[in-house]
Design a protein around this motif. Structure first.
Motif, PDB file in Angstrom:
ATOM      1  N   TRP A  20       0.900  -1.180   0.052  1.00 33.88           N
ATOM      2  CA  TRP A  20      -0.017   0.120   0.020  1.00 33.88           C
ATOM      3  C   TRP A  20       0.731   1.428  -0.008  1.00 33.88           C
ATOM      4  O   TRP A  20       0.423   2.327  -0.232  1.00 33.88           O
ATOM      5  N   GLY A  21       1.987   1.356   0.087  1.00 32.44           N
ATOM      6  CA  GLY A  21       2.994   2.411   0.284  1.00 32.44           C
ATOM      7  C   GLY A  21       2.820   3.082   1.377  1.00 32.44           C
ATOM      8  O   GLY A  21       2.219   2.490   2.507  1.00 32.44           O
ATOM      9  N   ASP A  22       3.058   4.370   1.565  1.00 32.00           N
ATOM     10  CA  ASP A  22       3.285   5.120   2.847  1.00 32.00           C
ATOM     11  C   ASP A  22       1.669   5.606   2.960  1.00 32.00           C
ATOM     12  O   ASP A  22       0.800   5.885   2.079  1.00 32.00           O
ATOM     13  N   PRO A  23       1.317   5.549   4.214  1.00 34.66           N
ATOM     14  CA  PRO A  23       0.016   5.726   4.648  1.00 34.66           C
ATOM     15  C   PRO A  23      -0.374   7.209   4.853  1.00 34.66           C
ATOM     16  O   PRO A  23      -0.518   7.739   5.600  1.00 34.66           O
ATOM     17  N   ALA A  24      -0.503   7.636   3.660  1.00 33.41           N
ATOM     18  CA  ALA A  24      -0.317   9.198   3.618  1.00 33.41           C
ATOM     19  C   ALA A  24      -1.727   9.917   3.841  1.00 33.41           C
ATOM     20  O   ALA A  24      -1.792  10.853   4.549  1.00 33.41           O
ATOM     21  N   ARG A  25      -2.620   9.102   3.853  1.00 36.80           N
ATOM     22  CA  ARG A  25      -3.910   9.624   4.245  1.00 36.80           C
ATOM     23  C   ARG A  25      -4.287   9.522   5.608  1.00 36.80           C
ATOM     24  O   ARG A  25      -5.499  10.006   6.013  1.00 36.80           O
ATOM     25  N   ALA A  94       9.732   3.796   3.733  1.00 37.38           N
ATOM     26  CA  ALA A  94       9.172   4.309   2.560  1.00 37.38           C
ATOM     27  C   ALA A  94       9.562   3.870   1.361  1.00 37.38           C
ATOM     28  O   ALA A  94      10.017   4.646   0.137  1.00 37.38           O
ATOM     29  N   LEU A  95       9.986   2.567   1.101  1.00 39.76           N
ATOM     30  CA  LEU A  95      10.389   2.035  -0.003  1.00 39.76           C
ATOM     31  C   LEU A  95       9.481   2.327  -1.306  1.00 39.76           C
ATOM     32  O   LEU A  95       9.876   2.678  -2.317  1.00 39.76           O
ATOM     33  N   GLU A 147      20.530   7.228  -3.638  1.00 36.03           N
ATOM     34  CA  GLU A 147      20.882   7.660  -2.177  1.00 36.03           C
ATOM     35  C   GLU A 147      19.761   7.305  -0.968  1.00 36.03           C
ATOM     36  O   GLU A 147      19.933   7.000  -0.126  1.00 36.03           O
ATOM     37  N   ASN A 148      18.626   7.645  -1.565  1.00 38.21           N
ATOM     38  CA  ASN A 148      17.501   7.579  -0.529  1.00 38.21           C
ATOM     39  C   ASN A 148      17.077   5.892  -0.354  1.00 38.21           C
ATOM     40  O   ASN A 148      16.189   5.597   0.577  1.00 38.21           O
ATOM     41  N   LEU A 149      17.481   5.047  -1.049  1.00 44.97           N
ATOM     42  CA  LEU A 149      17.371   3.750  -0.842  1.00 44.97           C
ATOM     43  C   LEU A 149      17.885   3.457   0.719  1.00 44.97           C
ATOM     44  O   LEU A 149      17.209   2.897   1.522  1.00 44.97           O
ATOM     45  N   ASN A 150      18.820   4.071   0.818  1.00 44.23           N
ATOM     46  CA  ASN A 150      19.392   4.008   2.504  1.00 44.23           C
ATOM     47  C   ASN A 150      18.356   4.898   3.363  1.00 44.23           C
ATOM     48  O   ASN A 150      18.094   4.265   4.296  1.00 44.23           O
ATOM     49  N   ASP A 151      18.425   5.973   2.968  1.00 53.07           N
ATOM     50  CA  ASP A 151      17.634   6.984   3.946  1.00 53.07           C
ATOM     51  C   ASP A 151      16.119   6.549   4.154  1.00 53.07           C
ATOM     52  O   ASP A 151      15.877   6.542   5.251  1.00 53.07           O
ATOM     53  N   ALA A 152      15.537   6.244   2.938  1.00 49.31           N
ATOM     54  CA  ALA A 152      14.127   5.883   3.201  1.00 49.31           C
ATOM     55  C   ALA A 152      14.016   4.453   3.718  1.00 49.31           C
ATOM     56  O   ALA A 152      12.629   4.055   4.126  1.00 49.31           O
ATOM     57  N   PHE A 153      14.626   3.455   3.453  1.00 53.85           N
ATOM     58  CA  PHE A 153      14.324   2.334   3.877  1.00 53.85           C
ATOM     59  C   PHE A 153      15.428   1.514   4.682  1.00 53.85           C
ATOM     60  O   PHE A 153      15.197   0.889   5.676  1.00 53.85           O
ATOM     61  N   VAL A 154      16.572   1.354   4.238  1.00 60.22           N
ATOM     62  CA  VAL A 154      17.599   0.574   5.007  1.00 60.22           C
ATOM     63  C   VAL A 154      17.843   0.965   6.138  1.00 60.22           C
ATOM     64  O   VAL A 154      17.936   0.094   7.066  1.00 60.22           O
ATOM     65  N   LEU A 293      17.026  -2.853  -9.494  1.00 56.38           N
ATOM     66  CA  LEU A 293      18.008  -2.866  -8.672  1.00 56.38           C
ATOM     67  C   LEU A 293      17.601  -2.614  -7.115  1.00 56.38           C
ATOM     68  O   LEU A 293      18.207  -3.306  -6.143  1.00 56.38           O
ATOM     69  N   CYS A 294      17.368  -1.685  -6.817  1.00 61.31           N
ATOM     70  CA  CYS A 294      16.757  -1.024  -5.643  1.00 61.31           C
ATOM     71  C   CYS A 294      15.836  -1.848  -4.905  1.00 61.31           C
ATOM     72  O   CYS A 294      15.912  -2.190  -3.637  1.00 61.31           O
ATOM     73  N   LEU A 295      14.760  -2.376  -5.815  1.00 59.97           N
ATOM     74  CA  LEU A 295      13.769  -3.255  -5.048  1.00 59.97           C
ATOM     75  C   LEU A 295      14.426  -4.476  -4.595  1.00 59.97           C
ATOM     76  O   LEU A 295      14.207  -5.036  -3.342  1.00 59.97           O
ATOM     77  N   LEU A 296      15.236  -5.082  -5.326  1.00 60.69           N
ATOM     78  CA  LEU A 296      15.798  -6.400  -4.786  1.00 60.69           C
ATOM     79  C   LEU A 296      16.950  -6.344  -4.087  1.00 60.69           C
ATOM     80  O   LEU A 296      17.195  -7.304  -3.105  1.00 60.69           O
ATOM     81  N   THR A 297      17.477  -5.308  -4.033  1.00 61.38           N
ATOM     82  CA  THR A 297      18.647  -4.778  -2.875  1.00 61.38           C
ATOM     83  C   THR A 297      17.916  -4.672  -1.739  1.00 61.38           C
ATOM     84  O   THR A 297      18.207  -5.252  -0.369  1.00 61.38           O
ATOM     85  N   ALA A 298      16.465  -3.924  -1.563  1.00 62.50           N
ATOM     86  CA  ALA A 298      15.831  -3.846  -0.431  1.00 62.50           C
ATOM     87  C   ALA A 298      15.409  -5.174   0.281  1.00 62.50           C
ATOM     88  O   ALA A 298      15.706  -5.345   1.343  1.00 62.50           O
TER      89      ALA A 298
END
Length: 316
Positions: A20-25, A94-95, A147-154, A293-298
């Motif tokens: 569902w992604g980020d629960p923005a609502r 926030a992947l 860059e944000n693969l680390n900041d937002a997820f890892v 690449l980012c999805l599989l890395t995550a």
């Protein structure tokens, strides 16, 4: 709340984020932190205009410590604590949001909508985007996604596995303050210096884990992992940030395209070092390779951190 649930919490939160992604609502903790940070900045400039470094450090420790304590205590409420813990863990990742936003920019470029791509990109980066051509948009997009693969997820996932929701929200609070105050300009240099340095410290190990697993994932995807392995450390050392250069350089060498170069921030041009193979340019196919690449890395990073840190909670 059982130890088994706490152990499985990171994987459950990742599943919700991917679905569902980020629960923005829903009421989001980051929005609340942002409102408090705005008020703290106003108070600091009014009460201690000559002591903004001290005010920024004190505000960071109080707000991050308070967020961590609140997340910890709410997660242990009778009956509903497990649900609160799951929501706090989910909202701290926030992947999917990162990848969806990246793909939105890429789709606009493929449709020839350069103005729209610039506007969408501006919501992801702090640099100015109005002057960028299509190549510049793609390069900036690749830079911010990697860059944000680390900041937002890892990094948040790392602290979630290690210390639970309280650890995640200590990191997330510091990261939020860094994103709001951590600019090297006249207005924020003193106020944001402490949260910026603390954020560097908290993301130090996760950034290197991100690059390492990214190279491993590149080998599984039959990308040029040998070039990435050979260049990532040296290229990362050229970056102004002690952490951002690691996933950025790994992505650049794996995908065969450069990041960095001149960029305009707040009206001033910054000559950032070029990272990646000379002559390598981003196109739609390379961007899609980067997203995969980012999805599989995550996914691999989540598995490794869960096995290495999450399961440790069963024995301590």
């Amino acid at each position: 709340m059982t130890t088994v649930f706490l152990t499985l919490l990171p994987l459950l939160a990742l599943a919700l984020d991917l679905l569902w992604g980020d629960p923005a609502r829903l009421p989001h903790p980051v929005r609340g932190l942002g409102l408090v940070a705005d008020r703290l900045e106003i108070w600091g400039r009014r009460l201690m205009p000559g002591g903004l470094f001290f005010w920024g450090g004190l505000s960071t420790l109080i707000l991050a410590g308070g967020a961590a304590a609140l997340a910890h205590d709410l997660s242990r409420l009778p009956w509903v604590g497990w649900l609160v813990a799951l929501y706090l863990a989910w909202s701290g990742l926030a992947l999917r949001g990162l990848l969806d936003s990246g793909r939105a920019v890429a789709r606009q470029l493929e449709k020839g909508d350069l103005p729209g791509a610039r506007v969408t990109l501006s919501g992801l980066v702090s640099r100015e985007t109005a002057h960028l051509d299509a190549d510049g948009v793609r390069r900036a997009l690749a830079e911010t996604v990697s860059e944000n693969l680390n900041d937002a997820f890892v990094a948040p996932f790392f602290w979630l596995c290690l210390l639970g929701p309280g650890g995640l929200w200590f990191h997330k609070t510091v990261s939020t303050l860094d994103s709001m105050w951590g600019y090297r300009d006249e207005r924020y240099e003193r106020l944001g210096k402490f949260p910026a340095r603390l954020d560097d410290l908290l993301a130090y190990i996760p950034a290197r884990i991100t690059a390492l697993v990214m190279i491993l994932t590149g080998a599984l995807m039959d990308l040029d992992w040998r070039a990435a392995k050979a260049h990532v450390a040296a290229a990362a050392s050229e970056s102004e940030s002690p952490n951002a250069g690691w996933p950025m350089s790994a992505a650049a060498w794996l995908c065969g395209a450069r990041v960095g170069g001149p960029a305009i921030y707040f009206g001033r041009t910054k000559d950032k070092p070029w990272i990646g193979p000379e002559g390598g340019f981003w196109d739609g196919d390379k961007l899609e390779t980067l997203f995969q690449l980012c999805l599989l890395t995550a996914a691999l990073t989540a598995l490794f951190l869960f096995l290495g840190l999450g399961l440790l909670r069963l024995f301590i």
